[in-house]
Every structure is written in structure tokens, then in C-alpha cells.
Design an enzyme around this catalytic site. Sequence first.
Site, mmCIF file in Angstrom:
data_model
loop_
_atom_site.group_PDB
_atom_site.id
_atom_site.type_symbol
_atom_site.label_atom_id
_atom_site.label_comp_id
_atom_site.label_asym_id
_atom_site.label_seq_id
_atom_site.Cartn_x
_atom_site.Cartn_y
_atom_site.Cartn_z
ATOM 1 N N SER A 1 63.833 26.922 80.087
ATOM 2 C CA SER A 1 63.569 26.172 78.822
ATOM 3 C C SER A 1 63.279 25.722 77.787
ATOM 4 O O SER A 1 64.410 26.839 76.817
ATOM 5 C CB SER A 1 61.803 26.119 79.268
ATOM 6 O OG SER A 1 61.278 26.616 78.373
ATOM 7 N N LYS A 2 63.672 24.292 77.561
ATOM 8 C CA LYS A 2 64.075 23.301 75.924
ATOM 9 C C LYS A 2 63.039 25.122 75.336
ATOM 10 O O LYS A 2 63.028 24.681 73.877
ATOM 11 C CB LYS A 2 64.080 22.173 76.461
ATOM 12 C CG LYS A 2 63.661 21.447 74.911
ATOM 13 C CD LYS A 2 66.135 21.438 74.537
ATOM 14 C CE LYS A 2 65.500 20.391 73.112
ATOM 15 N NZ LYS A 2 66.674 20.906 72.500
#
Length: 473
Positions: A248-249
Site C-alpha cells: 500500500s502506498k
Amino acid sequence: MEEVRTRFAPSPTGYLHIGGLRTALYAYLFAKKQGGKFVLRIEDTDRERYVDGAVEIIYKTLREAGLYYDEGPDVGGPYGPYIQSERKNTYLEYAKQLVANGGAYYCFCSKERLEKLHESGATKYDKHCLSLSKEEVEARIAAGEPYVIRQNIPEEGSTTYTDMVFGDITVENKDLEDGILIKSDGMPTYNFANVVDDHLMHINYVIRGVEYLSSTPKYNLMYDGLGWERPHYIHLQPIMRDATHKLSKRHGDASYEDFIAKGYLKEAIINYIALLGWSPKDNTEKFTLAEMEQMFGLEGISKSASIFDEAKMRWLNSQYIHELSDEEFYEKAKPFYAKYQYLNDFDCKFLSGLLKGRAETLDDVGRLTEFLTLFDNFDLTLFRNAKWKTDEELAVKILPDLIGICKDKFDNLSDSLNEYALNSGLKKGQVLWIFRIAITGAQNTPGGASEMAELLGKDRVLSRLETVLKRLQ
Ligand code: GLU
């Protein structure tokens, strides 16, 4: 046979993460393999999550990666507009149709009532407004009371469909909630918009993340309620950072753009992403997008999550880099040459030929040339080489001769150094070692003695040799 139509339906929330790009890739490949169409649709009904510029990043990334869409917001197509906020007026009509045949109903419950319901331990909406008469609903709407439209899920029974990767998926209807289809601002929720749009855009294969696997029965009830044919579904397992965490960013896991900035080639990124959840029949690992378009098939899609392994992507990237011509490497590495300012003083075209075979990423032009910045005060014990039996003493002895050779015969350096070794009774390796250390100050360099001399140029070579000689004396 009906034409295959797939879509990629991102929400413009800021960047195209690796998982999103993989979904796009598979939807693209699946359509191409069957000679079908790949559609881009922007799902921007959740205005709170909207990020300015995010739509442009999506267009740019897909195009750059070669995932050309046949229809989409900026290319048009027969079933536009392809941006949900521009379709705002389409949805209500279908929600009303669902209401008319019992698949949905108006709900006027206040926030307070819903909060109370929740506090009382209810896990889902209690169908309170389902019992309102048609007349009452009409009167309250006419009086301007805010409302939402909710799906009316049967309280009993179950809903089943067949996912093309996971097989039969059955959900008990009692576990599904009467979710909101149209919000009080008139905008549809994702849940409703995706169904209406997939139908109106003739999407017959829905490829998306596994997080939608268990809400798909709800969507199917909407298709059924509207008398529409259900699409086929292909849900994809997530890409993980490690055994327990999704990529995930938010956790600093890179997006496509980040990897480009780190010096990965788009071909390698796409190739690697393809392998995160799919493998071809023959288990090959390196292929171009065009090859994938021929090879892709659902039987290769994995039922389990994949772990993102940057070291593997780096390896793949190095394979692509080594295949480039020197000229191609130079062109692609230009932004990275510019990033390392000290390289302005060097012939980066020449350097490209030396670095190409050693670089794993384009950004490695920095790592592999860092020695150029470290020459001053390098450790003189580098002259010691056990294999060649060299040391500072030998260096100080032959450096005046090497300076002489560079002054007179720089253009024919390689031969002249060989000749010098022969005449002085030294081994060629000894001379070359001392020479290379003296001009670079580095144990490892991306080329041999004469290549390094060519890179540095006669003036720099002479001044370095003289500096080192002074340091040794
Ligand atoms: N807009 C949804 C998302 O970004 C798309 C889900 C789907 O493909 O249906 O997650």
C-alpha cells in the site's frame, strides 16, 4: 461469439499503485487475447477521496505502460461519458426502476436514527422505511425531505455465482446489507454505479480486486432485478508486501511512477507486475507486452496472494537493460545522468557503453560512477594487491614512467602500457592495476585502465597521476 469487453475502473485517488496497474494489465490482456475491447472508466463518485490531477496520472501511466484503451474519457467511444460524475443523471432512473419492481426502496431515516440503531447493536439497516406506502414516499419527497435509495435484499435464501478464478461463491442473503444505491446528494454509490455502468458499457468480463468477491452477490441481485444479464467475474488476489501486509502506498510501497523514478524500465515493471498473480503455461518469466497478449489466460491466474519482491524486479530490469544498445541506454539514462551533476563533466555517451552491462537500474549510473567524486584522499593502500604483488612502493617507482607514457602516447595508451610492462620486466596486470588505481582511486570501476583513462581524458589523467605521485612521495 459475443465480443469480449473488459474495463479498468479506477478511483482517482492520487496515483496508480502497483495493484491497480496489475488489474488494468490483466483486463487489457484478457481483452486483447480474445480480440475484444478494453475500456477505461473513471469512478469519481466519492468526491471526498478525489485528488486533483489523479485522472491525468491514470491516463499518462496507462499510455506510457502501453495499455492503450479502446474507449475512455479522453479517447471517447460509443458508451460515454466514461467519467461517472458526468453520468450523474443516468443512475437515478435505474434506481427508480429497481424501486418499481421491489429491488430497492426510498429511505428517509435520519443520521440520528441510524446512529441509535447502530448503538443498539444492530449490524445492518433494519428495513425501517421498506414499509412506507407509495403515497407517503411521494408526499415526503414532494415536501423536499432528504432521502436515499437502498437496495432491498431478500431476508432469506442465498445468492450464488461462479467466479472464473475462485469457482462458486455463495453468500447468505441475511449477511448482506440493504446498502445505499443513491446518496442524499443524488450521486450513486460505487456499489450501484459499477453495476449500471458495466451494463450500459456492455462489459461482460469484470476483472477486479478480491475485496469485491463477497459483495458481488449484491451486484448480481441488481442485475437480476433490472432484468440485465450478469457479467462474468474474475477476482484477483492482492499483492502483498510480506506474508501479512498488503502492498500500500500509505506504507511507502512504491507506485508505477516511483519505480520509473528509481530507474526501472517500463517494460520490466509491466513484465514483473504480470507475474504477480499470473504465470504462463511454460513458466517463462521474461516477456514483452506483445508476447503476453498472446500468452495470457485465466488458467494461469493464481488463487493465492503474491509477494512483491523488488530484488526480483531489479533482476528482471537488469536483463532488459543489458539488451539495450549503448545508444538506447544513453537516451533512457539521460535524466539520471542529469541527476548526478558531477557527470556533466564526462562524456556520458562513452560512459553508457561501460555502464550498460553493469547497471541493474538506470539510476545505477550514480552508484557505478560514485568513485568519480571520491578521488581526493582515496586510501593509498588500494595499491596493494595480493594477486599482482603490487603496493605503494612499486607505485611510486613506476608512476613517473606512467606519467611520461601519458604525456607522449595517450592516444595509444593500451599498447604503450603493455609495451612498458614487457620492457620493464613487470607483469601487465601489475602495471594496469597501479595505473587504474592511480587515476580512479577505486578498487572497482566500470571498465579497465585504458577505458577509465579515456573517460577521464588526458588532462585529468595527468593531473591525477601527479597528485597521487606527490601523495606517495
Ligand atoms: N473504483 C473501484 C476501485 O478503484 C473499482 C472496482 C471495480 O473494478 O469494480 O476499487
